[in-house]
Design a protein around this motif. Structure first.
Motif, PDB file in Angstrom:
ATOM      1  N   GLU A  93      -8.531  29.146  31.284  1.00 27.87           N
ATOM      2  CA  GLU A  93      -8.461  27.734  31.669  1.00 27.87           C
ATOM      3  C   GLU A  93      -7.476  27.044  30.726  1.00 27.87           C
ATOM      4  O   GLU A  93      -7.068  27.618  29.717  1.00 27.87           O
ATOM      5  CB  GLU A  93      -9.841  27.069  31.484  1.00 27.87           C
ATOM      6  N   ASN A  94      -7.166  25.790  31.018  1.00 26.28           N
ATOM      7  CA  ASN A  94      -6.393  25.011  30.056  1.00 26.28           C
ATOM      8  C   ASN A  94      -7.246  24.791  28.811  1.00 26.28           C
ATOM      9  O   ASN A  94      -8.426  24.443  28.926  1.00 26.28           O
ATOM     10  CB  ASN A  94      -5.989  23.667  30.658  1.00 26.28           C
ATOM     11  N   LEU A  95      -6.637  25.006  27.659  1.00 21.65           N
ATOM     12  CA  LEU A  95      -7.376  24.907  26.393  1.00 21.65           C
ATOM     13  C   LEU A  95      -8.130  23.577  26.281  1.00 21.65           C
ATOM     14  O   LEU A  95      -9.256  23.508  25.785  1.00 21.65           O
ATOM     15  CB  LEU A  95      -6.379  25.073  25.224  1.00 21.65           C
ATOM     16  N   GLU A  96      -7.497  22.530  26.767  1.00 22.79           N
ATOM     17  CA  GLU A  96      -8.060  21.183  26.618  1.00 22.79           C
ATOM     18  C   GLU A  96      -9.444  21.055  27.247  1.00 22.79           C
ATOM     19  O   GLU A  96     -10.257  20.232  26.808  1.00 22.79           O
ATOM     20  CB  GLU A  96      -7.101  20.181  27.260  1.00 22.79           C
ATOM     21  N   LEU A  97      -9.706  21.861  28.262  1.00 21.16           N
ATOM     22  CA  LEU A  97     -11.018  21.803  28.920  1.00 21.16           C
ATOM     23  C   LEU A  97     -12.138  22.044  27.902  1.00 21.16           C
ATOM     24  O   LEU A  97     -13.228  21.498  28.019  1.00 21.16           O
ATOM     25  CB  LEU A  97     -11.081  22.873  30.024  1.00 21.16           C
ATOM     26  N   GLU A 134     -11.136  20.046  18.204  1.00 19.76           N
ATOM     27  CA  GLU A 134     -10.180  21.119  17.895  1.00 19.76           C
ATOM     28  C   GLU A 134     -10.841  22.269  17.127  1.00 19.76           C
ATOM     29  O   GLU A 134     -10.344  23.396  17.146  1.00 19.76           O
ATOM     30  CB  GLU A 134      -9.009  20.570  17.060  1.00 19.76           C
ATOM     31  N   GLU A 135     -11.986  21.979  16.470  1.00 19.92           N
ATOM     32  CA  GLU A 135     -12.645  23.026  15.659  1.00 19.92           C
ATOM     33  C   GLU A 135     -12.967  24.248  16.506  1.00 19.92           C
ATOM     34  O   GLU A 135     -12.973  25.376  16.003  1.00 19.92           O
ATOM     35  CB  GLU A 135     -13.978  22.550  15.037  1.00 19.92           C
ATOM     36  N   ILE A 136     -13.214  24.024  17.781  1.00 20.44           N
ATOM     37  CA  ILE A 136     -13.649  25.139  18.638  1.00 20.44           C
ATOM     38  C   ILE A 136     -12.555  26.208  18.762  1.00 20.44           C
ATOM     39  O   ILE A 136     -12.838  27.381  19.037  1.00 20.44           O
ATOM     40  CB  ILE A 136     -14.116  24.646  20.027  1.00 20.44           C
ATOM     41  N   ILE A 137     -11.297  25.808  18.499  1.00 17.13           N
ATOM     42  CA  ILE A 137     -10.184  26.767  18.613  1.00 17.13           C
ATOM     43  C   ILE A 137     -10.413  27.974  17.703  1.00 17.13           C
ATOM     44  O   ILE A 137     -10.073  29.107  18.038  1.00 17.13           O
ATOM     45  CB  ILE A 137      -8.829  26.075  18.324  1.00 17.13           C
ATOM     46  N   GLU A 138     -11.056  27.733  16.555  1.00 14.94           N
ATOM     47  CA  GLU A 138     -11.373  28.818  15.613  1.00 14.94           C
ATOM     48  C   GLU A 138     -12.269  29.874  16.268  1.00 14.94           C
ATOM     49  O   GLU A 138     -12.247  31.035  15.883  1.00 14.94           O
ATOM     50  CB  GLU A 138     -12.122  28.264  14.392  1.00 14.94           C
ATOM     51  N   GLU A 139     -13.085  29.431  17.211  1.00 10.99           N
ATOM     52  CA  GLU A 139     -14.119  30.322  17.764  1.00 10.99           C
ATOM     53  C   GLU A 139     -13.744  30.940  19.107  1.00 10.99           C
ATOM     54  O   GLU A 139     -14.526  31.677  19.684  1.00 10.99           O
ATOM     55  CB  GLU A 139     -15.428  29.544  17.954  1.00 10.99           C
TER      56      GLU A 139
END
Ligand code: AMP
Length: 421
Positions: A44-48, A55-60
């Motif tokens: 999906e698009n990351l922004e979803l 943005e912290e979720i990007i780590e996971e």
């Protein structure tokens, strides 16, 4: 030699049989309760995913840029994708809308037993109602689904995030302090929680009081604590109703109220629940869900939503730990042509049986009888069909029962009729 990436798994045919059995059970239960299956893309698009969780979720998660420079992510869960789909396409559907999915998810987790980087979630979203009976039905479905797979020992806990917030406010915890203590409560790190509360300048009495109310399943104690708070009082009444419906209408008598359910994702709001399998130890959470808000954030018209996700892989690990006897699928027939002159007839017989929905294999290596029988045995064939020239002259074949060893001649034209008897 290549190795599979860390946190991923290959599944043998034995494992796939277990997985299909659990998948079928779960799918049937959803359908049993009037849910309809949907599917969304694997990425999906990351922004979803960052929109609500930050943005912290990007780590996971697994996020990447494609060749067109678009920021994408492999889905870490399916609630956000399903709600995106709903807002894009399904808003006009009659309510409540009952949707379910079974799909792979990806998280950059530290792999261990029951925790993988690629895993499967089976879940659902209930859109357009939040009555106590709707929530009770949702919770009951999750419980029955896991029970139906054959799990003997599971625990159901129900909590409420409005009540939890009211308790936090009663102790004057700021938003930041609440955010800090939530994961400690979730992980039941009571020692660290005490230290944090002491840092927030709660006195010893208040700390004991706080921990007691968070750990209690006594609704009277909770009622006393929230007393005059109207929205919390309403939620407490709802919780009591849900529990009553579970007992009286669904005969689920072992649910427990648990204030310490905080849920990991940030979009849950009211009633929340979790199902655990104690046999799993550290990674014991099999299912988590509740009421949440995402539709408005994604640009849709507000309507109540609830759902849950079952950890499919953990369900299988739990069943294995409980030594579940999984049903195994056997090959119905193995066809053995006695020589090369009868290959055509043998193939035709195999094909006739396949058309009648039997699982059939045939010797494709031109083996002698002894070797062919050994192979049939290794493939768990229930019966072998021996096609030989003498039998063919009488328009017949020999059927051998692989369990009893019993053999009988059967007319080819009568095989299907005989089998149906
Ligand atoms: P969550 O979306 O975090 O509420 O997770 C829902 C369920 O998915 C959990 O209760 C687990 O059973 C399962 N789950 C979450 N993360 C993993 C993982 N890394 N590996 C296997 N199962 C997982």
């Amino acid at each position: 030699m290549f190795k599979k990436p860390r946190g991923t798994r290959d599944f043998s045919s034995e494992e796939m049989q277990k997985r299909r059995y659990v998948e079928d059970t779960i799918r049937k239960t959803f359908q049993n309760f009037g849910y309809q299956e949907i599917q969304t893309p694997t990425f999906e698009n990351l922004e979803l995913f960052t929109m609500k969780s930050g943005e912290e979720i990007i780590e996971e998660i697994y996020s990447f840029e494609d060749k067109g420079g678009r920021k994408l992510a492999l889905r870490p869960e399916l609630t956000a994708p399903v709600i995106r789909f709903y807002v894009e396409k399904l808003q006009m559907e009659a309510k409540p809308l009952k949707l379910f999915y079974i799909g792979n998810c990806y998280r950059y987790d530290r792999p261990q037993k029951g925790r993988y980087r690629e895993f499967t979630q089976a879940g659902c979203e209930l859109i357009g109602t939040k009555t106590p009976e709707a929530l009770a039905e949702l919770i009951a479905m999750a419980y029955f689904m896991l029970k139906k797979t054959g799990l003997k020992n599971i625990n159901l806990y129900i909590g409420d995030l409005t009540l939890l917030s009211t308790i936090f406010q009663k102790f004057n915890l700021s938003k930041k302090q609440q955010e800090y203590v939530r994961p400690l409560i979730d992980k039941e790190k009571w020692g660290e929680l005490k230290d944090a509360l002491s840092d927030f300048e709660l006195n010893d009495n208040e700390i004991d009081d706080f921990i007691e109310i968070i750990q209690t399943s006594d609704l009277e104690k909770i009622r006393k604590k929230i007393q005059e708070e109207n929205s919390a009082k309403k939620q407490l009444e709802k919780l009591i109703k849900i529990k009553r419906i579970l007992v009286e209408n669904f005969q689920i008598t072992n649910s427990e109220i648990k204030m310490s359910i905080v849920r990991g994702l940030d979009y849950y709001t009211g009633t929340v629940f979790e199902i655990e399998a104690p046999v799993l130890g550290a990674e014991k959470q099999l299912c988590g869900g509740g009421t949440y808000q995402l539709i408005e954030l994604f640009g849709g018209k507000e309507t109540p939503t609830s759902g849950f996700a079952v950890g499919f892989d953990r369900t299988i690990v739990a069943l294995e730990e409980e030594e579940k006897d999984f049903p195994t699928s056997k090959l119905d027939f193995f066809v053995i042509p006695v020589n090369n002159q009868v290959l055509d007839e043998a193939t035709e017989i195999a094909q006739k049986l396949r058309f009648n929905n039997y699982s059939v294999d045939i010797d494709l290596k031109r083996r002698n009888m002894g070797k062919a029988l050994k192979y049939a045995d290794s493939k768990n064939a229930k019966k072998t069909i021996i096609v030989g020239p003498e039998e063919l002259e009488k328009q017949s074949v020999t059927i051998k029962d692989m369990e009893t060893g019993e053999q009988k001649m059967v007319k080819i034209s009568k095989i299907i009729d005989k089998l149906k008897k």
